[in-house]
Design a protein around this motif. Structure first.
Motif, PDB file in Angstrom:
ATOM      1  N   ASP A   1     -17.690   9.094  35.177  1.00  0.00           N
ATOM      2  CA  ASP A   1     -17.667  10.411  34.539  1.00  0.00           C
ATOM      3  C   ASP A   1     -16.229  10.819  34.222  1.00  0.00           C
ATOM      4  O   ASP A   1     -15.389  10.960  35.114  1.00  0.00           O
ATOM      5  CB  ASP A   1     -18.303  11.464  35.457  1.00  0.00           C
ATOM      6  N   ALA A   2     -15.954  11.026  32.949  1.00  0.00           N
ATOM      7  CA  ALA A   2     -14.606  11.391  32.510  1.00  0.00           C
ATOM      8  C   ALA A   2     -14.485  12.901  32.338  1.00  0.00           C
ATOM      9  O   ALA A   2     -15.426  13.572  31.907  1.00  0.00           O
ATOM     10  CB  ALA A   2     -14.267  10.691  31.200  1.00  0.00           C
ATOM     11  N   SER A   3     -13.329  13.432  32.678  1.00  0.00           N
ATOM     12  CA  SER A   3     -12.995  14.815  32.357  1.00  0.00           C
ATOM     13  C   SER A   3     -11.905  14.796  31.280  1.00  0.00           C
ATOM     14  O   SER A   3     -11.025  13.930  31.295  1.00  0.00           O
ATOM     15  CB  SER A   3     -12.511  15.570  33.595  1.00  0.00           C
ATOM     16  N   THR A   4     -11.996  15.746  30.366  1.00  0.00           N
ATOM     17  CA  THR A   4     -11.004  15.868  29.301  1.00  0.00           C
ATOM     18  C   THR A   4      -9.980  16.924  29.699  1.00  0.00           C
ATOM     19  O   THR A   4     -10.338  18.059  30.020  1.00  0.00           O
ATOM     20  CB  THR A   4     -11.673  16.277  27.976  1.00  0.00           C
ATOM     21  N   ILE A   5      -8.721  16.545  29.700  1.00  0.00           N
ATOM     22  CA  ILE A   5      -7.636  17.478  29.994  1.00  0.00           C
ATOM     23  C   ILE A   5      -7.173  18.086  28.679  1.00  0.00           C
ATOM     24  O   ILE A   5      -6.966  17.380  27.696  1.00  0.00           O
ATOM     25  CB  ILE A   5      -6.474  16.755  30.690  1.00  0.00           C
ATOM     26  N   GLY A   6      -7.043  19.401  28.665  1.00  0.00           N
ATOM     27  CA  GLY A   6      -6.650  20.046  27.426  1.00  0.00           C
ATOM     28  C   GLY A   6      -5.916  21.346  27.650  1.00  0.00           C
ATOM     29  O   GLY A   6      -5.690  21.776  28.796  1.00  0.00           O
TER      30      GLY A   6
ATOM     31  N   ALA B   1      -5.906  14.533  26.777  1.00  0.00           N
ATOM     32  CA  ALA B   1      -6.023  13.294  27.560  1.00  0.00           C
ATOM     33  C   ALA B   1      -7.379  13.258  28.249  1.00  0.00           C
ATOM     34  O   ALA B   1      -8.125  14.252  28.249  1.00  0.00           O
ATOM     35  CB  ALA B   1      -4.906  13.195  28.596  1.00  0.00           C
ATOM     36  N   GLN B   2      -7.693  12.112  28.839  1.00  0.00           N
ATOM     37  CA  GLN B   2      -8.916  11.955  29.626  1.00  0.00           C
ATOM     38  C   GLN B   2      -8.605  11.205  30.917  1.00  0.00           C
ATOM     39  O   GLN B   2      -7.659  10.405  30.973  1.00  0.00           O
ATOM     40  CB  GLN B   2      -9.990  11.184  28.849  1.00  0.00           C
ATOM     41  N   THR B   3      -9.408  11.464  31.947  1.00  0.00           N
ATOM     42  CA  THR B   3      -9.268  10.752  33.208  1.00  0.00           C
ATOM     43  C   THR B   3     -10.606  10.709  33.926  1.00  0.00           C
ATOM     44  O   THR B   3     -11.430  11.624  33.772  1.00  0.00           O
ATOM     45  CB  THR B   3      -8.207  11.400  34.111  1.00  0.00           C
ATOM     46  N   THR B   4     -10.812   9.660  34.701  1.00  0.00           N
ATOM     47  CA  THR B   4     -11.995   9.570  35.561  1.00  0.00           C
ATOM     48  C   THR B   4     -11.613   9.783  37.027  1.00  0.00           C
ATOM     49  O   THR B   4     -12.463   9.641  37.910  1.00  0.00           O
ATOM     50  CB  THR B   4     -12.685   8.203  35.411  1.00  0.00           C
ATOM     51  N   ALA B   5     -10.342  10.102  37.298  1.00  0.00           N
ATOM     52  CA  ALA B   5      -9.881  10.404  38.658  1.00  0.00           C
ATOM     53  C   ALA B   5      -9.813  11.913  38.819  1.00  0.00           C
ATOM     54  O   ALA B   5      -8.785  12.531  38.546  1.00  0.00           O
ATOM     55  CB  ALA B   5      -8.528   9.755  38.928  1.00  0.00           C
ATOM     56  N   TRP B   6     -10.923  12.507  39.233  1.00  0.00           N
ATOM     57  CA  TRP B   6     -10.970  13.962  39.374  1.00  0.00           C
ATOM     58  C   TRP B   6     -12.074  14.347  40.338  1.00  0.00           C
ATOM     59  O   TRP B   6     -12.964  13.568  40.634  1.00  0.00           O
ATOM     60  CB  TRP B   6     -11.199  14.643  38.010  1.00  0.00           C
TER      61      TRP B   6
END
Length: 427
Positions: free
Chosen positions: A53-58, A72-77
């Protein structure tokens, strides 16, 4: 001692159908201009995050109808601390840093939000120094199994998790070179005034935070022990120099006088005082923390490298919360967990000079699901001390809100006995 209720204006700045949040309370979400808010966007279908599951950073543009611009995007959250995304204060442009997942575990990335340029680093971060040149980090793979609320989802199961290894603990990371160094080890910590409950326990570190100059940092040393088929947690608070020198134990779980000191003695959890929780630096030498000290549990102010501990807000700040000082250090901002009677979380300003608590809002929180998925308010100051940003689900979905606190922080007579105005904000 006074408790005043003064509702402050609340504005929703993110909208569905996707969830938006920032995470923890000890980092600012505002950029230096005050125009942009850092935020994470997650599909509403995600409840318990998986490694996929990815979260979008904005950025939420407060001057352009709160438009969300992905960067950006990350799956480390996770829901509690997000991706540890934070502004790099030393850079002339709007650079951020956040945690990522790599082929070998976890890392971090520095991203320029104006150009989109990215620079990966081989280690994740927990706290970034005020000058933006270095960071402190812990083993997030260990956190996944010791403290799932602030760990990242991981499908793998370790064959064996070392209890208190000499090669794990708190690392310092150079954000320019990417080199890291272990500065405080778990093996080192268990040798400092050891407790009987540490024997055979699983140890970890968390809640790492620099002081205002970046010369020292605080952290929690925690361990868990099985007692009568239940896991009991124990906590200690330390400070140290940024190179890991001069490690100081400020608060301990403490062994009650009736408990023998023999480490081989059978451990009994009920004979221990176990709590030290959310903490924040007031200045270079003082730390405010919710803790158990001298038989009492409330907020205490600790003087670093000393035994000086003073109670704070004993009669008005009666619950554990996520506390920070206002930029001018005249106010403490904090929150509460849901009231069992109404499922509402209180948002609180505390005036230090007059020992006055001002309740500025109460926000409904749906009945609790899994602990890892809850939505705490995690209030965060704006850089000018006039606004507060919170995460909340009172509107039926996890979104971000700005609370205008200027009418309170600029009107200190509100804390005088002559002030009788009482208004409630129910959300």
């Amino acid at each position: 001692m006074r408790i005043v209720e003064e509702a402050c204006p609340v504005k929703k700045v993110t909208t569905g159908p996707r969830c938006h949040f920032f995470g923890y309370y000890d980092k600012t979400t505002w950029d230096r201009s005050g125009r942009y808010l850092l935020a994470l966007r997650v599909p509403a279908t995600v409840s318990h995050p998986t490694p996929q599951d990815a979260s979008t950073i904005g950025l939420v543009d407060l001057k352009d109808r709160n438009r969300f611009r992905p960067v950006a995007q990350t799956t480390a959250w996770n829901w509690q601390q997000g991706a540890m995304v934070q502004w790099l204060e030393s850079t002339p442009t709007r650079q951020i840093i956040y945690n990522t997942r790599t082929a070998h575990g976890y890392g971090s990335t520095i991203c320029d939000t104006e150009t989109g340029d990215e620079r990966p680093l081989p280690f994740p971060i927990y706290a970034v120094s005020p000058d933006g040149h270095c960071a402190l980090t812990v083993n997030y793979a260990r956190l996944r199994w010791t403290h799932p609320t602030i760990g990242y989802a991981d499908a793998s199961v370790p064959d064996r998790l070392p209890k208190a290894p000499s090669d794990d603990g708190i690392h310092a990371l150079d954000l320019h070179s990417g080199e890291s160094q272990l500065i405080v080890s778990l093996a080192q910590l268990v040798r400092i005034e050891p407790e009987p409950s540490m024997v055979g326990a699983l140890h970890w570190c968390s809640h790492v935070a620099y002081n205002l100059s970046g010369a020292r940092f605080l952290f929690l040393h925690r361990w868990s022990q099985q007692v009568e088929d239940q896991a009991a947690w124990f906590h200690r608070m330390f400070t140290a120099g940024t190179d890991g020198s001069d490690v100081v134990l400020l608060e301990s779980t403490g062994r009650m006088p009736s408990q023998p000191a023999d480490e081989g003695e059978h451990f009994q959890a009920k004979k221990y005082s176990t709590l030290v929780s959310h903490a924040t630096w007031r200045d270079e030498t003082h730390i405010l923390a919710w803790s158990h000290h001298n038989g009492e549990t409330h907020y205490h102010l600790y003087r670093d490298r000393s035994s000086d501990v003073q109670p704070v807000g004993v009669d008005v700040l009666t619950e554990n919360g996520h506390c920070t000082y206002s930029p001018d250090r005249r106010w403490v901002l904090t929150d509460t967990y849901p009231d069992p009677a109404c499922s509402k979380r209180s948002l609180i300003l505390y005036h230090l000079d007059t020992n006055t608590r001002v309740d500025i809002g109460r926000f409904y929180s749906p009945p609790a699901g899994p602990k890892e998925d809850r939505c705490d308010l995690h209030p965060r100051w704006s850089r000018d001390g006039q606004r507060v940003c919170i995460d909340s689900t009172h509107g039926g979905e996890r979104q971000m809100y700005i609370v205008d606190v200027s009418a309170v922080v600029n009107n200190e007579p509100i804390c005088s006995p002559q002030w009788n105005k009482t208004r409630r904000h129910h959300a």
